[in-house]
Design an enzyme around this catalytic site. Structure first.
Site, mmCIF file in Angstrom:
data_model
loop_
_atom_site.group_PDB
_atom_site.id
_atom_site.type_symbol
_atom_site.label_atom_id
_atom_site.label_comp_id
_atom_site.label_asym_id
_atom_site.label_seq_id
_atom_site.Cartn_x
_atom_site.Cartn_y
_atom_site.Cartn_z
ATOM 1 N N ASN A 76 0.826 -1.219 0.000
ATOM 2 C CA ASN A 76 0.000 0.000 0.000
ATOM 3 C C ASN A 76 0.859 1.268 0.000
ATOM 4 O OD1 ASN A 76 1.066 0.103 2.513
ATOM 5 N ND2 ASN A 76 -0.881 0.154 3.615
ATOM 6 N N ASP A 77 2.167 1.116 -0.255
ATOM 7 C CA ASP A 77 3.121 2.224 -0.365
ATOM 8 C C ASP A 77 3.628 2.740 0.986
ATOM 9 O OD1 ASP A 77 4.571 3.440 -2.365
ATOM 10 O OD2 ASP A 77 3.476 5.328 -2.165
ATOM 11 N N ASN A 78 3.136 2.169 2.101
ATOM 12 C CA ASN A 78 3.679 2.580 3.407
ATOM 13 C C ASN A 78 5.121 2.119 3.525
ATOM 14 O OD1 ASN A 78 1.160 3.487 4.007
ATOM 15 N ND2 ASN A 78 0.844 2.150 5.766
ATOM 16 N N HIS A 169 21.278 26.965 5.413
ATOM 17 C CA HIS A 169 21.084 28.145 4.562
ATOM 18 C C HIS A 169 21.210 29.450 5.364
ATOM 19 C CE1 HIS A 169 19.600 30.794 1.524
ATOM 20 N NE2 HIS A 169 18.554 31.111 2.255
ATOM 21 N N ASP A 209 24.219 37.337 -3.083
ATOM 22 C CA ASP A 209 23.218 38.292 -2.585
ATOM 23 C C ASP A 209 23.596 38.722 -1.166
ATOM 24 O OD1 ASP A 209 22.535 36.137 -0.990
ATOM 25 O OD2 ASP A 209 20.637 35.731 -1.994
ATOM 26 N N LYS A 232 21.098 40.879 -5.568
ATOM 27 C CA LYS A 232 20.211 39.914 -6.256
ATOM 28 C C LYS A 232 18.784 40.027 -5.722
ATOM 29 C CE LYS A 232 19.564 35.285 -5.090
ATOM 30 N NZ LYS A 232 19.997 33.911 -4.842
ATOM 31 N N ARG A 234 15.210 37.776 -5.910
ATOM 32 C CA ARG A 234 14.587 36.537 -6.395
ATOM 33 C C ARG A 234 13.168 36.831 -6.841
ATOM 34 N NH1 ARG A 234 15.486 31.338 -6.742
ATOM 35 N NH2 ARG A 234 17.497 31.362 -5.704
HETATM 36 C C1 R5P Z 1 19.706 31.371 -1.938
HETATM 37 O O1 R5P Z 1 19.514 32.296 -1.213
HETATM 38 C C2 R5P Z 1 20.833 30.390 -1.804
HETATM 39 O O2 R5P Z 1 21.890 30.893 -1.068
HETATM 40 C C3 R5P Z 1 21.289 29.968 -3.170
HETATM 41 O O3 R5P Z 1 21.785 31.078 -3.861
HETATM 42 C C4 R5P Z 1 20.151 29.374 -3.913
HETATM 43 O O4 R5P Z 1 19.603 28.313 -3.170
HETATM 44 C C5 R5P Z 1 20.569 28.853 -5.260
HETATM 45 O O5 R5P Z 1 19.431 28.451 -5.943
HETATM 46 P P1 R5P Z 1 19.399 28.418 -7.539
HETATM 47 O O6 R5P Z 1 20.602 27.630 -7.952
HETATM 48 O O7 R5P Z 1 18.095 27.744 -7.884
HETATM 49 O O8 R5P Z 1 19.424 29.825 -8.016
#
Ligand code: R5P
Length: 351
Positions: A76-78, A169, A209, A232, A234
């Site tokens: 069942n995928d469990n 991160h 960034d 930068k 996003r």
């Molecule tokens: C973003 O703030 C991280 O430090 C990386 O720059 C980011 O995760 C890179 O993602 P991508 O390669 O999709 O631009």
């Protein structure tokens, strides 16, 4: 008198049992055999399916076998996880990166931690070389979850007593955990590679960034170079725009330093920005090679001399590129595990 002797006879075995229970030391210290081979008596390392190569390397460095887990699926995928060795009163490390398929690998880890706890492990450390949900670290849109925090809670709920991870991160993600976290960095490993292989006398380290400036700053300090920051923004998960470069880059070689490469969008845009600003050669250093979606195509076409990453995320053969250099963090994780096990400082590794 005979009653008293009878009483002693009854009480003695219990007293001995009590004394042995109290006095027997719990063996967490590594023991040396006559041949000087270190034996970690109560240490066991297990691995989920996300990064078996790294787990094998960590065990090779520790000179212990990778312990056995049975991970399979029911019809069942469990998921079904069974620990195939005794872990009662043992110091357990479970290695699993949050790499693709992320949800599946997280669930594998959670169920494994729970199985370890149910099997009476003494202490359980979740070793998460790549903690992908660290990117979900703030409420930057309405009605969203700070999932980095949720995953931290889930690890604890499943049975983790501590966490060992690398290059989150954002440093603040460390604070999401209510259990101890040892946060390693690959900066010395990547820095050492560049210092040994290239002439870095005319090199600048570049952050893609403002958010990555602190990380790139640490790398620049270790490299003993200047640094610059790109402005930068996003636009979406896959699109970024860049403008100004803050810092002196003209006529220099640049090492773009980041925590991860996902789609490669940030890198390819950074390369164009730096070329316009007049840099000479461009190199890249990043800890986690996530390489999702169009990353390989994007990076193959970009003018980058070398992309230096680590093995926190396993790279499938079809994503291995000529410019990619993969350094192993296995020895560093092994050393950290050894230190956690024997109660030595992990921070001292980076001083
Ligand atoms: C973003 O703030 C991280 O430090 C990386 O720059 C980011 O995760 C890179 O993602 P991508 O390669 O999709 O631009």
């Amino acid at each position: 008198m005979s009653h008293f002797i009878f009483f002693l006879e009854i009480i003695r075995p219990k007293a001995l049992l009590y004394l042995s229970a109290v006095e027997e030391p719990i063996q967490l210290e590594p023991q040396k055999t006559p041949g000087e081979r270190i034996m970690y008596c109560d240490l066991k390392v297990f691995s989920g399916n996300s990064n078996k190569g790294l787990a094998q390397e960590i065990c090779r460095q520790l000179d212990i076998p990778l312990s056995k887990l049975d991970i399979s699926r029911f019809s069942n995928d469990n998921l079904f996880v069974q620990v195939k060795e005794n872990v009662r009163e043992k110091d357990i490390f479970v290695i699993q990166s949050f790499s693709r398929p992320v949800s599946h690998h997280i669930l594998e880890l959670l169920i494994t931690l729970d199985a370890m706890r149910s099997a009476s492990a003494k202490r359980i450390t979740a070793v998460v070389p790549y903690y992908s949900y660290a990117r979900s670290d703030k409420k930057d849109a309405p009605r969203i979850s700070i999932a980095g925090r949720l995953m931290a809670d889930l690890l604890k709920t499943a049975g983790a007593n501590r966490v060992l991870t690398m290059d989150l991160h954002a440093d603040s993600v460390h604070g999401f955990f209510s259990i101890p976290v040892d946060h390693l960095t690959a900066i010395p490993i990547i820095c050492d590679h560049f210092q040994r292989r290239f002439d870095i006398s005319n090199t600048v380290v570049v952050a893609t960034d403002a958010g990555g400036a602190k990380r790139a700053g640490r790398f620049a300090q270790k490299m003993n170079t200047s640094m610059a920051i790109i402005d930068k923004r996003r636009i979406s998960d896959t699109d970024v725009v860049q403008g100004l470069v803050v810092g002196d880059v003209k006529g220099k070689d640049a090492i773009i330093f980041d925590d991860e490469i996902s789609t490669g969008g940030t890198l390819t845009t950074s390369v164009k920005t730096l070329e316009k600003a007049g840099v000479r050669k461009i190199f890249v250093g990043a800890t986690h090679p996530v390489l999702s979606g169009p990353a390989v195509k994007n990076l193959k076409d970009a003018s980058i001399e070398e992309i230096v990453v680590t093995d926190t995320v396993e790279i499938p053969d079809n994503k291995k590129m000529e410019q990619l250099k993969v350094l192993s963090v296995g020895p560093l994780f092994a050393e950290a595990i050894k230190r956690i096990h024997s109660g030595e400082s992990v921070g001292a590794l980076f001083r």
